[in-house]
Design a protein around this motif. Structure first.
Motif, PDB file in Angstrom:
ATOM      1  N   THR A 180       0.871  -1.173   0.000  1.00 24.18           N
ATOM      2  CA  THR A 180       0.000   0.000   0.000  1.00 24.18           C
ATOM      3  C   THR A 180       0.909   1.225   0.000  1.00 24.18           C
ATOM      4  N   SER A 181       0.423   2.303  -0.573  1.00 29.45           N
ATOM      5  CA  SER A 181       1.264   3.483  -0.648  1.00 29.45           C
ATOM      6  C   SER A 181       0.423   4.731  -0.744  1.00 29.45           C
ATOM      7  N   GLU A 182       0.960   5.793  -0.202  1.00 30.99           N
ATOM      8  CA  GLU A 182       0.280   7.075  -0.293  1.00 30.99           C
ATOM      9  C   GLU A 182       1.297   8.098  -0.792  1.00 30.99           C
ATOM     10  N   VAL A 183       0.963   8.766  -1.893  1.00 27.25           N
ATOM     11  CA  VAL A 183       1.897   9.730  -2.484  1.00 27.25           C
ATOM     12  C   VAL A 183       2.231  10.827  -1.471  1.00 27.25           C
ATOM     13  N   ASN A 184       3.505  11.160  -1.416  1.00 27.58           N
ATOM     14  CA  ASN A 184       4.060  12.163  -0.477  1.00 27.58           C
ATOM     15  C   ASN A 184       4.023  11.725   0.980  1.00 27.58           C
ATOM     16  N   LYS A 185       3.636  10.501   1.246  1.00 27.25           N
ATOM     17  CA  LYS A 185       3.641  10.012   2.637  1.00 27.25           C
ATOM     18  C   LYS A 185       4.597   8.848   2.776  1.00 27.25           C
ATOM     19  N   GLY A 186       4.321   7.776   2.023  1.00 22.68           N
ATOM     20  CA  GLY A 186       5.202   6.621   2.137  1.00 22.68           C
ATOM     21  C   GLY A 186       4.561   5.341   1.633  1.00 22.68           C
ATOM     22  N   THR A 187       5.314   4.275   1.816  1.00 24.03           N
ATOM     23  CA  THR A 187       4.936   2.979   1.259  1.00 24.03           C
ATOM     24  C   THR A 187       5.057   1.927   2.341  1.00 24.03           C
ATOM     25  N   LYS A 188       4.148   0.952   2.293  1.00 23.45           N
ATOM     26  CA  LYS A 188       4.176  -0.118   3.281  1.00 23.45           C
ATOM     27  C   LYS A 188       4.055  -1.470   2.579  1.00 23.45           C
ATOM     28  N   LEU A 189       4.943  -2.370   2.943  1.00 18.33           N
ATOM     29  CA  LEU A 189       4.889  -3.731   2.408  1.00 18.33           C
ATOM     30  C   LEU A 189       4.642  -4.694   3.556  1.00 18.33           C
ATOM     31  N   ARG A 190       3.844  -5.707   3.298  1.00 23.09           N
ATOM     32  CA  ARG A 190       3.685  -6.797   4.269  1.00 23.09           C
ATOM     33  C   ARG A 190       4.003  -8.092   3.539  1.00 23.09           C
ATOM     34  N   ILE A 191       4.985  -8.785   4.070  1.00 22.48           N
ATOM     35  CA  ILE A 191       5.492  -9.998   3.438  1.00 22.48           C
ATOM     36  C   ILE A 191       5.375 -11.141   4.440  1.00 22.48           C
ATOM     37  N   VAL A 192       4.757 -12.240   4.023  1.00 18.19           N
ATOM     38  CA  VAL A 192       4.685 -13.409   4.909  1.00 18.19           C
ATOM     39  C   VAL A 192       5.253 -14.609   4.172  1.00 18.19           C
ATOM     40  N   ILE A 193       6.119 -15.333   4.858  1.00 21.93           N
ATOM     41  CA  ILE A 193       6.675 -16.569   4.312  1.00 21.93           C
ATOM     42  C   ILE A 193       6.410 -17.682   5.326  1.00 21.93           C
ATOM     43  N   TYR A 194       5.706 -18.717   4.885  1.00 18.62           N
ATOM     44  CA  TYR A 194       5.370 -19.821   5.784  1.00 18.62           C
ATOM     45  C   TYR A 194       6.576 -20.740   5.958  1.00 18.62           C
ATOM     46  N   LEU A 195       6.749 -21.239   7.135  1.00 20.62           N
ATOM     47  CA  LEU A 195       7.913 -22.097   7.386  1.00 20.62           C
ATOM     48  C   LEU A 195       7.742 -23.488   6.790  1.00 20.62           C
ATOM     49  N   ASP A 196       6.490 -23.866   6.535  1.00 17.61           N
ATOM     50  CA  ASP A 196       6.276 -25.195   5.949  1.00 17.61           C
ATOM     51  C   ASP A 196       5.913 -25.085   4.466  1.00 17.61           C
ATOM     52  N   SER A 197       6.223 -23.918   3.856  1.00 17.57           N
ATOM     53  CA  SER A 197       5.687 -23.696   2.517  1.00 17.57           C
ATOM     54  C   SER A 197       6.403 -24.507   1.445  1.00 17.57           C
ATOM     55  N   LYS A 198       5.644 -24.826   0.419  1.00 20.87           N
ATOM     56  CA  LYS A 198       6.169 -25.615  -0.700  1.00 20.87           C
ATOM     57  C   LYS A 198       6.642 -24.688  -1.825  1.00 20.87           C
ATOM     58  N   ASN A 199       6.276 -23.413  -1.696  1.00 21.95           N
ATOM     59  CA  ASN A 199       6.607 -22.403  -2.705  1.00 21.95           C
ATOM     60  C   ASN A 199       8.109 -22.108  -2.713  1.00 21.95           C
ATOM     61  N   GLU A 200       8.885 -22.825  -3.551  1.00 22.27           N
ATOM     62  CA  GLU A 200      10.341 -22.627  -3.490  1.00 22.27           C
ATOM     63  C   GLU A 200      10.951 -22.104  -4.759  1.00 22.27           C
TER      64      GLU A 200
END
Ligand SMILES: Nc1ncnc2c1ncn2[C@@H]1O[C@H](COP(=O)(O)OP(=O)(O)OP(=O)(O)O)[C@@H](O)[C@H]1O
Ligand SMILES: [Mg+2]
Length: 155
Positions: free
Chosen positions: A135-155
């Motif tokens: 999410t981001s707001e011009v002239n304010k800033g940007t926010k990222l949320r990242i989640v990685i599961y410990l049992d994930s198969k996505n490699e």
């Protein structure tokens, strides 16, 4: 770190830490993601997971260094997942869809000379995440949320 905070983390089975990232500080760029990588190695997280966390945190950290004034990276590890929230104060992103496209970059000539600006950072963060929000707001800033599961198969 305060003993009370450590005790709380132990009871909750949770490790968390907040890191500060300074904009334009290319001398220290990458330090936060290196610290996180070292911590994960130390506690025996599988290399395939560490690799994904390292890519995502490095790219997010570099974007704060390159484009924002300053930011924080909040890291949290539980037995199920790793959650990283990167919140910056800076110009923000006007068109997120465009910024997410592979190859799109507003990096300066100077940044390109340092090897940045391929326009692959955000797409790579998304690719290496199980959950990704921006999410981001011009002239304010940007926010990222990242989640990685410990049992994930996505490699
Ligand atoms: N935190 C941020 N604040 C403001 N703009 C950003 C931020 N992160 C990304 N952007 C914008 O989105 C564009 C794409 O970012 P992305 O990380 O994908 O590529 P890049 O940083 O330009 O190049 P690379 O990451 O491959 O070195 C950037 O060029 C910049 O315009
Ligand atoms: Mg980038």
């Amino acid at each position: 770190m305060k003993l009370r905070k450590l005790a709380k983390m132990a009871i909750e089975n949770r490790i968390e830490h907040s890191f500060v990232i300074k904009g334009k500080d290319f001398g220290n760029a990458g330090n936060v993601s290196t610290k996180i990588k070292d911590l994960l190695k130390e506690i025996g997280i599988p290399p395939s997971i560490i690799r994904r966390v390292a890519i995502a945190t490095y790219e997010a950290e570099m974007n704060v260094v390159m484009y924002a004034n300053h930011g924080t990276l909040n890291f949290a590890l539980t037995p199920q997942k790793i959650e990283i929230v990167v919140d910056d104060r800076g110009p923000g992103i006007e068109d997120i869809e465009l910024a997410m496209q592979e190859g799109y970059s507003t990096a300066t000539e100077e940044m390109r000379e340092m090897g940045f600006g391929a326009g692959m950072g955000l797409p790579n963060i998304k690719k290496n995440s199980d959950e990704f929000e921006i999410t981001s707001e011009v002239n304010k800033g940007t926010k990222l949320r990242i989640v990685i599961y410990l049992d994930s198969k996505n490699e």
